[in-house]
Motif scaffolding. Structure first.
Motif, PDB file in Angstrom:
ATOM      1  N   TYR A  92     -20.018 -29.898   1.400  1.00 49.24           N
ATOM      2  CA  TYR A  92     -20.670 -30.525   2.552  1.00 49.24           C
ATOM      3  C   TYR A  92     -20.764 -32.043   2.368  1.00 49.24           C
ATOM      4  O   TYR A  92     -20.492 -32.813   3.286  1.00 49.24           O
ATOM      5  N   LYS A  93     -21.154 -32.469   1.162  1.00 49.71           N
ATOM      6  CA  LYS A  93     -21.266 -33.905   0.868  1.00 49.71           C
ATOM      7  C   LYS A  93     -19.916 -34.601   1.000  1.00 49.71           C
ATOM      8  O   LYS A  93     -19.810 -35.714   1.512  1.00 49.71           O
ATOM      9  N   GLU A  94     -18.853 -33.909   0.521  1.00 51.09           N
ATOM     10  CA  GLU A  94     -17.508 -34.489   0.618  1.00 51.09           C
ATOM     11  C   GLU A  94     -17.096 -34.657   2.074  1.00 51.09           C
ATOM     12  O   GLU A  94     -16.511 -35.660   2.463  1.00 51.09           O
ATOM     13  N   SER A  95     -17.404 -33.634   2.905  1.00 48.56           N
ATOM     14  CA  SER A  95     -17.020 -33.706   4.320  1.00 48.56           C
ATOM     15  C   SER A  95     -17.774 -34.818   5.029  1.00 48.56           C
ATOM     16  O   SER A  95     -17.223 -35.536   5.856  1.00 48.56           O
ATOM     17  N   VAL A  96     -19.073 -34.984   4.720  1.00 45.99           N
ATOM     18  CA  VAL A  96     -19.867 -36.047   5.324  1.00 45.99           C
ATOM     19  C   VAL A  96     -19.341 -37.410   4.901  1.00 45.99           C
ATOM     20  O   VAL A  96     -19.194 -38.327   5.708  1.00 45.99           O
ATOM     21  N   THR A  97     -19.019 -37.544   3.598  1.00 44.20           N
ATOM     22  CA  THR A  97     -18.503 -38.811   3.080  1.00 44.20           C
ATOM     23  C   THR A  97     -17.191 -39.183   3.744  1.00 44.20           C
ATOM     24  O   THR A  97     -16.944 -40.336   4.100  1.00 44.20           O
ATOM     25  N   SER A  98     -16.335 -38.138   3.945  1.00 44.85           N
ATOM     26  CA  SER A  98     -15.026 -38.421   4.556  1.00 44.85           C
ATOM     27  C   SER A  98     -15.162 -38.876   5.998  1.00 44.85           C
ATOM     28  O   SER A  98     -14.334 -39.624   6.511  1.00 44.85           O
ATOM     29  N   VAL A  99     -16.238 -38.413   6.675  1.00 44.86           N
ATOM     30  CA  VAL A  99     -16.448 -38.833   8.065  1.00 44.86           C
ATOM     31  C   VAL A  99     -17.075 -40.211   8.116  1.00 44.86           C
ATOM     32  O   VAL A  99     -16.658 -41.093   8.855  1.00 44.86           O
ATOM     33  N   VAL A 100     -18.090 -40.441   7.274  1.00 42.49           N
ATOM     34  CA  VAL A 100     -18.853 -41.690   7.328  1.00 42.49           C
ATOM     35  C   VAL A 100     -18.071 -42.832   6.690  1.00 42.49           C
ATOM     36  O   VAL A 100     -18.013 -43.939   7.210  1.00 42.49           O
ATOM     37  N   ALA A 101     -17.468 -42.585   5.547  1.00 42.47           N
ATOM     38  CA  ALA A 101     -16.786 -43.657   4.815  1.00 42.47           C
ATOM     39  C   ALA A 101     -15.422 -43.184   4.333  1.00 42.47           C
ATOM     40  O   ALA A 101     -15.247 -42.843   3.175  1.00 42.47           O
ATOM     41  N   PRO A 102     -14.454 -43.054   5.234  1.00 39.52           N
ATOM     42  CA  PRO A 102     -13.133 -42.576   4.844  1.00 39.52           C
ATOM     43  C   PRO A 102     -12.485 -43.518   3.840  1.00 39.52           C
ATOM     44  O   PRO A 102     -12.650 -44.732   3.903  1.00 39.52           O
ATOM     45  N   GLN A 103     -11.760 -42.938   2.895  1.00 36.91           N
ATOM     46  CA  GLN A 103     -11.059 -43.728   1.896  1.00 36.91           C
ATOM     47  C   GLN A 103      -9.837 -44.409   2.529  1.00 36.91           C
ATOM     48  O   GLN A 103      -9.155 -43.820   3.354  1.00 36.91           O
ATOM     49  N   VAL A 104      -9.602 -45.640   2.112  1.00 34.41           N
ATOM     50  CA  VAL A 104      -8.492 -46.405   2.661  1.00 34.41           C
ATOM     51  C   VAL A 104      -7.460 -46.627   1.566  1.00 34.41           C
ATOM     52  O   VAL A 104      -7.808 -47.034   0.447  1.00 34.41           O
ATOM     53  N   ASP A 105      -6.210 -46.340   1.863  1.00 34.16           N
ATOM     54  CA  ASP A 105      -5.128 -46.597   0.917  1.00 34.16           C
ATOM     55  C   ASP A 105      -4.582 -47.998   1.171  1.00 34.16           C
ATOM     56  O   ASP A 105      -4.065 -48.286   2.251  1.00 34.16           O
ATOM     57  N   PHE A 106      -4.719 -48.867   0.181  1.00 34.64           N
ATOM     58  CA  PHE A 106      -4.245 -50.240   0.312  1.00 34.64           C
ATOM     59  C   PHE A 106      -2.848 -50.377  -0.291  1.00 34.64           C
ATOM     60  O   PHE A 106      -2.486 -49.684  -1.235  1.00 34.64           O
ATOM     61  N   TYR A 107      -2.091 -51.303   0.292  1.00 32.75           N
ATOM     62  CA  TYR A 107      -0.728 -51.554  -0.177  1.00 32.75           C
ATOM     63  C   TYR A 107      -0.783 -52.556  -1.320  1.00 32.75           C
ATOM     64  O   TYR A 107      -1.427 -53.607  -1.209  1.00 32.75           O
ATOM     65  N   ASP A 108      -0.092 -52.229  -2.414  1.00 32.05           N
ATOM     66  CA  ASP A 108      -0.073 -53.092  -3.591  1.00 32.05           C
ATOM     67  C   ASP A 108       1.322 -53.711  -3.748  1.00 32.05           C
ATOM     68  O   ASP A 108       2.226 -53.083  -4.301  1.00 32.05           O
ATOM     69  N   PRO A 109       1.529 -54.957  -3.258  1.00 29.49           N
ATOM     70  CA  PRO A 109       2.863 -55.580  -3.333  1.00 29.49           C
ATOM     71  C   PRO A 109       3.325 -55.828  -4.766  1.00 29.49           C
ATOM     72  O   PRO A 109       4.526 -55.954  -5.006  1.00 29.49           O
ATOM     73  N   SER A 110       2.395 -55.899  -5.717  1.00 29.38           N
ATOM     74  CA  SER A 110       2.786 -56.189  -7.098  1.00 29.38           C
ATOM     75  C   SER A 110       3.643 -55.076  -7.694  1.00 29.38           C
ATOM     76  O   SER A 110       4.341 -55.293  -8.693  1.00 29.38           O
ATOM     77  N   LYS A 111       3.606 -53.895  -7.075  1.00 29.08           N
ATOM     78  CA  LYS A 111       4.439 -52.792  -7.565  1.00 29.08           C
ATOM     79  C   LYS A 111       5.884 -52.893  -7.086  1.00 29.08           C
ATOM     80  O   LYS A 111       6.747 -52.151  -7.538  1.00 29.08           O
ATOM     81  N   GLU A 112       6.123 -53.810  -6.136  1.00 26.04           N
ATOM     82  CA  GLU A 112       7.490 -54.031  -5.662  1.00 26.04           C
ATOM     83  C   GLU A 112       8.243 -54.928  -6.646  1.00 26.04           C
ATOM     84  O   GLU A 112       7.628 -55.622  -7.470  1.00 26.04           O
ATOM     85  N   SER A 113       9.562 -54.947  -6.530  1.00 23.37           N
ATOM     86  CA  SER A 113      10.365 -55.820  -7.391  1.00 23.37           C
ATOM     87  C   SER A 113      10.142 -57.271  -7.004  1.00 23.37           C
ATOM     88  O   SER A 113       9.696 -57.576  -5.885  1.00 23.37           O
ATOM     89  N   ILE A 114      10.456 -58.177  -7.909  1.00 25.39           N
ATOM     90  CA  ILE A 114      10.273 -59.601  -7.629  1.00 25.39           C
ATOM     91  C   ILE A 114      11.140 -60.050  -6.459  1.00 25.39           C
ATOM     92  O   ILE A 114      10.762 -60.916  -5.677  1.00 25.39           O
ATOM     93  N   TRP A 115      12.306 -59.409  -6.296  1.00 23.25           N
ATOM     94  CA  TRP A 115      13.205 -59.783  -5.195  1.00 23.25           C
ATOM     95  C   TRP A 115      12.626 -59.365  -3.846  1.00 23.25           C
ATOM     96  O   TRP A 115      12.802 -60.058  -2.840  1.00 23.25           O
TER      97      TRP A 115
END
Length: 586
Positions: A9-32
């Motif tokens: 129940y706590k997990e479901s409430v958390t997912s509604v109130v404060a959904p997790q956001v996946d951020f893009y990490d450019p440092s994992k890309e090649s230098i080119w």
């Protein structure tokens, strides 16, 4: 409820109130890919990097949601880039060459009065812009702020006019670059030079924000070097320290002022200088704020740098020019390159040979710099228009190298217009293109000041204290009121000069209409854009109580926290506090 079901129940409430956001990490890309030279770099960025610092994170319940509101553009600019964009960004042909026509029309006192008033106005504009952009470093800078604090329909008109201005400036600057090179040789066709400069701008644009920022940094360093060097040489010449066979081999002082007069064409000449004062581009620091990781620390230095640029660079160099070059020198109206530059004319008068070529090379670099600024400013504003629903969504495309790809391509596609200058009718075409967007910088400055006034009212009405602001404009709302008054005065002066130009009104009604609309065509164009924006979205001016003060906000520090921060800063030694007051965050 057992423990297992309670956890679900706590997990479901958390997912509604404060959904997790996946951020893009450019440092994992090649230098080119990060540099923008691989095929992968042209693919759409999968999301925001969340890379901007949020001050007062501990006061925010859902930090990921706030970080997700960061711009799609990556924060690649360093503080040195932002500072040099502010200090040297608008130093170009307007100062090196355009000041010659201003000196001819207004005389030495006319250009000083005009640049001092315009400079003071611009200092207040940038102070107001800095206050808002440090708090809201949003994509699109002052366009997005105008849409939020003022009126979406007006922002639509201003934004599209601003984009169109830079689309026209790009081919114009490429053409000027070609004519500047012809100072050395006219054996190479102008079309060839246009092609070379176009290719150069395209190549640098491939590297995106970093390419623009690095070019702007080094070109600004060169421009500052040349201007400072000229000021020192000019002061020596004024006191008679120039070569003995030149005009400045004996004490000059203010002799030229008294011989030729301080105002060339009286009040009308002064009005004409207001019209030709070229400081457009200073507002770019507002656009660049969204591409710096911590605007609270980097923006104050850039904002304060505007003051020093105007006082030390513009006013001092123009004072020296007014003391060395006569306003009626026929060479001041002799063309668009080094031949018409009062800097070069003064050096030629002094018979200091070789430096004229150095100045001309600097003019070439300046023109290239302004061309890249056109690509940067035009593309970022177009992307912001798309993000707010006032342009096709395709222009909101940002790739993995942080380029607003389709917006950049659109602005670059205007560069071939430079080839129309190869034929005689090209000048007429460009005159009308520039006229159609000629008010965009003035309208942007007026909007910034008005937004600042409304922001301050909304900030107070919604229960906030000025002490919460991480940066406060030097003169507060009074500086913004002054800015609006002076912008209005410039528009009136432009109207006056358009109807009654220097030399008198023509007896030919057709010629009168042509001169007027070549100066004031932007007014009906702005009105047209506003009507289109209003019909499309039905946006009305925002009420003060309805202004959104939270979305995109990056400072959530309380009054007590800001007081503690300022108290800690006051413990620094006096010389550090003076340095901070003049150059960085105080």
């Amino acid at each position: 409820m057992d423990q297992k079901n309670e956890e679900k129940y706590k997990e479901s409430v958390t997912s509604v109130v404060a959904p997790q956001v996946d951020f893009y990490d450019p440092s994992k890309e090649s230098i080119w890919t990060r540099l923008g030279v691989s095929f992968e770099s042209f693919k759409r960025a999968p999301g925001t990097t969340g890379g901007q610092v949020i001050q007062g994170e501990h006061n925010i319940e859902n930090l990921d949601k706030m970080r997700a509101e960061n711009p799609m553009l990556q924060q690649k600019m360093k503080p040195r880039h932002l500072q040099m964009i502010a200090v040297g960004g608008s130093i170009g042909t307007g100062l090196f060459v355009g000041s010659g026509a201003a000196l001819h029309n207004g005389g030495p006192l006319g250009i000083l009065i005009a640049w001092l008033l315009m400079g003071f106005m611009l200092i207040n504009v940038i102070q107001a812009l800095g206050e808002m952009c440090i708090l809201y470093p949003v994509s699109g800078g002052f366009y997005t702020i105008t849409s939020r604090f003022l009126d979406p329909s007006f922002a639509f008109a201003m934004g599209w006019n601003y984009v169109f201005q830079w689309c026209v400036v790009l081919p114009l600057e490429i053409t000027i670059a070609g004519t500047t090179v012809q100072y050395w040789t006219d054996k190479v066709p102008i079309a060839a030079w246009i092609s070379i400069f176009w290719v150069l701008i395209v190549i640098i644009s491939v590297f995106g924000t970093l390419g623009f920022a690095e070019e702007e940094f080094w070109s600004s360093c060169l421009k500052l070097l040349v201007v400072v060097m000229f000021i020192f040489i000019g002061i020596i010449c004024i006191f008679g320290g120039g070569p003995k066979d030149g005009m400045y081999g004996s004490f000059v002082g203010d002799r030229i002022w008294h011989e030729k007069g301080q105002l060339a064409h009286g009040f009308k000449g002064l009005c004409s200088v207001f019209v030709t004062v070229s400081v457009a581009g200073t507002e770019l620091v507002g656009l660049a704020a969204s591409e710096t990781p911590n605007p609270r620390m980097s923006m104050p230095a850039a904002v304060k740098g505007t003051f020093w640029r105007i006082i030390l660079i513009y006013v001092t160099s123009l004072t020296v020019i007014g003391l060395l070059v006569s306003w009626d020198d026929p060479r001041l109206l002799g063309g668009g390159g080094a031949a018409a530059s009062p800097f070069v004319i003064a050096l030629d008068n002094a018979k200091i040979y070789g430096l004229n070529h150095f100045v001309n090379a600097t003019i070439c670099v300046s023109v290239l710099s302004i061309g890249l600024s056109a690509v940067y400013a035009g593309s970022r504003t177009l992307t912001a228009l798309a993000e707010t629903g006032y342009a096709p969504k395709i222009f909101a495309y940002v790739d993995k190298s942080s380029r607003p790809l389709w917006s950049v391509l659109v602005v670059l596609s205007f560069a071939p217009l430079a080839y129309v200058n190869v034929v005689a009718t090209g000048y007429t075409i460009f005159t009308w293109l520039l006229a159609s967007s000629g008010f965009s910088a003035l309208v942007a400055w007026f909007a910034i000041c008005l937004c600042h006034v409304r922001f301050r009212k909304a900030w107070k009405l919604q229960g906030h204290s000025l002490e919460e602001l991480p940066f406060q404009a030097m003169l507060g709302v009074w500086g913004s009121y002054f800015g609006m008054v002076l912008v209005s005065a410039v528009l009136i002066a432009q109207f006056y000069i358009a109807l009654w130009p220097i030399g008198g009104m023509s007896s030919n009604p057709k010629k009168v209409a042509e001169v007027f609309f070549s100066s004031y065509l932007a007014a009906p164009v702005m009105i047209f854009f506003y009507i289109v924006g209003f019909i499309w979205k039905r946006g009305l001016p925002k009420k003060i109580a309805d202004i959104d003060l939270d979305t995109g906000r990056k400072s959530w520090l309380s009054v007590d926290e800001m007081r503690a921060w300022r108290a800690e800063r006051k413990l620094a030694p006096l010389y550090i506090r003076i340095f901070r007051m003049l150059f960085t965050a105080s």
